[in-house]
Scaffold this motif. Structure first.
Motif: not given
Length: 74
Positions: A1-2, A6-11
């Protein structure tokens, strides 16, 4: 639902990570006397020209894959 944003995760970058993808082709030239016929620029130009000239060949493949991805294939 996001949302995708919003689902991007930086590493954090891993040391030496990019070196793994950098190719050193000097050995093939030295040992086998091979050298590419195309530069990156001429190869890219020819690739784009091929796709522009052969749309009837590749367009159905793209459409087929896009349809299957949506679960609409028969």
């Amino acid at each position: 639902g996001r949302s995708y944003t919003e689902q991007i995760s930086h590493v954090a970058d891993r040391p030496g990570h990019d070196k793994r993808y950098a190719i050193d082709a000097s050995r093939i030239g030295t040992e086998l006397g091979w050298s590419p016929r195309e530069t990156f620029e001429t190869g890219l130009r020819k690739t784009v020209e091929w796709y522009l000239a052969n749309e009837a060949w590749w367009r159905p493949l793209v459409m087929e894959k896009a349809t299957a991805r949506r679960g609409l294939a028969g």
